[in-house]
Design a protein around this motif. Structure first.
Motif, mmCIF file in Angstrom:
data_model
loop_
_atom_site.group_PDB
_atom_site.id
_atom_site.type_symbol
_atom_site.label_atom_id
_atom_site.label_comp_id
_atom_site.label_asym_id
_atom_site.label_seq_id
_atom_site.Cartn_x
_atom_site.Cartn_y
_atom_site.Cartn_z
ATOM 1 N N ALA A 54 0.821 -1.219 0.000
ATOM 2 C CA ALA A 54 0.000 0.000 0.000
ATOM 3 C C ALA A 54 0.855 1.268 0.000
ATOM 4 C CB ALA A 54 -0.915 0.003 1.220
ATOM 5 N N GLY A 55 2.153 1.131 0.343
ATOM 6 C CA GLY A 55 2.985 2.328 0.472
ATOM 7 C C GLY A 55 2.660 3.102 1.731
ATOM 8 N N GLU A 56 2.164 2.404 2.752
ATOM 9 C CA GLU A 56 1.816 3.043 4.022
ATOM 10 C C GLU A 56 2.800 2.612 5.105
ATOM 11 O OE1 GLU A 56 -0.231 5.337 4.669
ATOM 12 O OE2 GLU A 56 -1.474 5.415 2.871
ATOM 13 N N ASN A 57 2.783 3.327 6.216
ATOM 14 C CA ASN A 57 3.704 3.060 7.310
ATOM 15 C C ASN A 57 3.071 2.124 8.335
ATOM 16 O OD1 ASN A 57 5.395 5.024 6.093
ATOM 17 N ND2 ASN A 57 4.306 6.650 7.187
ATOM 18 N N LEU B 219 6.638 15.402 8.031
ATOM 19 C CA LEU B 219 6.508 15.681 6.598
ATOM 20 C C LEU B 219 7.029 14.514 5.768
ATOM 21 C CD1 LEU B 219 5.609 17.916 4.631
ATOM 22 C CD2 LEU B 219 7.982 18.706 4.597
ATOM 23 N N ALA B 220 8.158 13.948 6.183
ATOM 24 C CA ALA B 220 8.734 12.829 5.442
ATOM 25 C C ALA B 220 7.824 11.614 5.464
ATOM 26 C CB ALA B 220 10.104 12.473 6.031
ATOM 27 N N LEU B 221 7.238 11.330 6.616
ATOM 28 C CA LEU B 221 6.397 10.142 6.746
ATOM 29 C C LEU B 221 5.056 10.310 6.052
ATOM 30 C CD1 LEU B 221 7.102 9.339 10.510
ATOM 31 C CD2 LEU B 221 7.895 8.031 8.533
ATOM 32 N N ASN B 222 4.501 11.506 6.109
ATOM 33 C CA ASN B 222 3.153 11.710 5.587
ATOM 34 C C ASN B 222 3.138 12.033 4.098
ATOM 35 O OD1 ASN B 222 0.321 11.802 6.234
ATOM 36 N ND2 ASN B 222 0.414 14.011 5.889
ATOM 37 N N GLU B 223 4.050 12.891 3.649
ATOM 38 C CA GLU B 223 4.020 13.356 2.263
ATOM 39 C C GLU B 223 5.195 12.871 1.433
ATOM 40 O OE1 GLU B 223 3.272 17.541 1.897
ATOM 41 O OE2 GLU B 223 2.126 17.615 3.777
ATOM 42 N N ARG B 224 6.111 12.107 2.061
ATOM 43 C CA ARG B 224 7.302 11.617 1.367
ATOM 44 C C ARG B 224 8.100 12.782 0.784
ATOM 45 N NH1 ARG B 224 5.581 7.680 3.985
ATOM 46 N NH2 ARG B 224 5.383 5.578 3.099
#
Length: 395
Positions: free
Chosen positions: A45-48, A134-139
């Motif tokens: 999914a490309g999710e964390n 920002l990195a985790l949410n919007e890459r």
């Protein structure tokens, strides 16, 4: 409109993921099948994903095994209260700094990684929090005038505790899927010891899944047809909100990707009600796990996709995800059910209390220990009477 994806490609990529990544990890790390499957969906999914558990339960080993099987760049770091931004994102480039340019040297650091593991995630301090969010949410990585799109496929965070303040709660929220990582049950300890010793005697496995294959898997997710499962999904979200779970519209929209990813990992181009199994891993606290399982079982009974539905033969396009019936095999956790009953007993006047109690009562039939089941059933009877008296007093 996205160009169509060949269903045969989805089937091929899903088979590679399962054969070369997920199943070998299960063989090397005993009793971690559930976590491996959740991580497989998160990757697709490309999710964390977030792992909650005490030290020594294999959190780092799980992530190391997964990252090691991808032909990509990985970055892992143990956070402390004193971790500085440069330790994650890289220092300023001193050569460019002489010319007056504030440019970060990101070589080998988080901004260049395809796969990120942040151990003791909730030790993050205010100095790194905004950049990390920002990195985790919007890459995206941003420092000063720099703004760089990240190649990150997924991030995994781990901790032995849950967030205790709003700033860390915002960080925790960036991890859409959450799964507990505990010690393996005593009955399987012998298998754990044998597998652990075998890992010590052999070199780590060579990467087996090309990073571009992983990116193509993620691209397939947006082509999955969600039509069949959407009515059940909408009903589940509504019932969870009524039962007191905080589920924002943003989170509900993003969770659709994980449901689609479940279908993709089975080689399917459309999601079914059975793919809603992944919703068991969206809790904010472990106490909510049984609430999620109970509400999910109720919705699946209403819309189909539960354990009683026929399971197509292996290889069929309609194959169910192997985790779709996991809760039926393992049975409910009596301790979690007890904590859920405590919550209901504390708020007998809440509108959803009676309905939630009925769902919990239905779950008790699957508790595997007779003494625990009988004790919980007696508590249900007491709480039901308390709710009845409370309702009479308010009418």
């Amino acid at each position: 409109m996205n160009a169509a994806i060949d269903p045969a490609e989805i089937t091929h990529l899903a088979a590679n993921l399962r054969r070369d990544v997920l199943e070998p990890i299960k063989e090397r790390l005993i009793g971690k099948d559930e976590i491996v499957e959740v991580l497989g969906v998160a990757l697709t999914a490309g999710e964390n994903a977030f792992l909650l558990g005490p030290p020594g339960t294999g959190k780092s080993a799980l992530v190391s095994e997964l990252a090691g099987r991808l032909h990509g760049r990985s970055f892992d770091y143990l956070l402390t209260r004193f971790t500085e931004p440069s330790e994650l994102f890289g220092p300023f480039d001193l050569r460019r700094l002489r010319d007056g340019d504030l440019v970060t040297n990101t070589e080998g650091m988080l901004p260049e990684a395809d796969f990120v593991f942040l151990d003791e995630l909730l030790n993050a301090n205010s100095a790194i929090l905004n950049s990390l969010l920002l990195a985790l949410n919007e890459r995206v990585f941003r420092r000063g005038k720099e703004r760089v799109r990240l190649p990150m496929l997924m991030a995994v965070g781990a901790s032995n505790r849950l967030p205790e303040d709003d700033a860390l709660a915002a960080l925790f929220d960036r991890f859409l899927l959450r799964v507990r990582c505990d010690n393996v049950i005593t009955d399987r300890l012998g298998e754990v010891l044998a597998a652990g010793w075998k890992r010590e005697q052999h070199d780590p496995p060579a990467p087996s899944l090309d990073i571009e294959d992983a990116r193509r898997l993620q691209a397939c997710v947006t082509h999955v047809d969600l039509t069949e499962m959407l009515p059940a999904y909408g009903k589940l979200i509504s019932r969870l909100r009524t039962a007191g779970m905080e589920l924002s519209d943003r989170r509900a929209v993003r969770l659709q990707k994980t449901i689609a990813a479940s279908a993709v990992t089975c080689g399917r181009t459309h999601a079914t009600v059975s793919d809603l199994w992944i919703m068991r891993y969206i809790w904010d606290t472990p106490d909510q796990e049984e609430l999620l399982a109970a509400q999910l079982a109720s919705v699946q009974a209403e819309f189909g996709g539960g354990a009683d539905d026929p399971i197509p033969p292996e290889g069929d396009e309609l194959q169910r995800h192997p985790m779709a019936d996991h809760h039926m095999e393992s049975g409910p956790d009596p301790e979690q059910l007890s904590r859920l009953l405590d919550r209901i007993a504390d708020e007998p006047q809440a509108p959803a209390s009676a309905d939630t109690l009925s769902l919990v009562a239905a779950r008790l039939n699957w508790v595997q220990t007779d003494a625990a089941r009988e004790h919980l059933q007696s508590r249900v009877t007491e709480i039901r009477e308390s709710i009845r008296l409370t309702q009479e007093a308010t009418t």
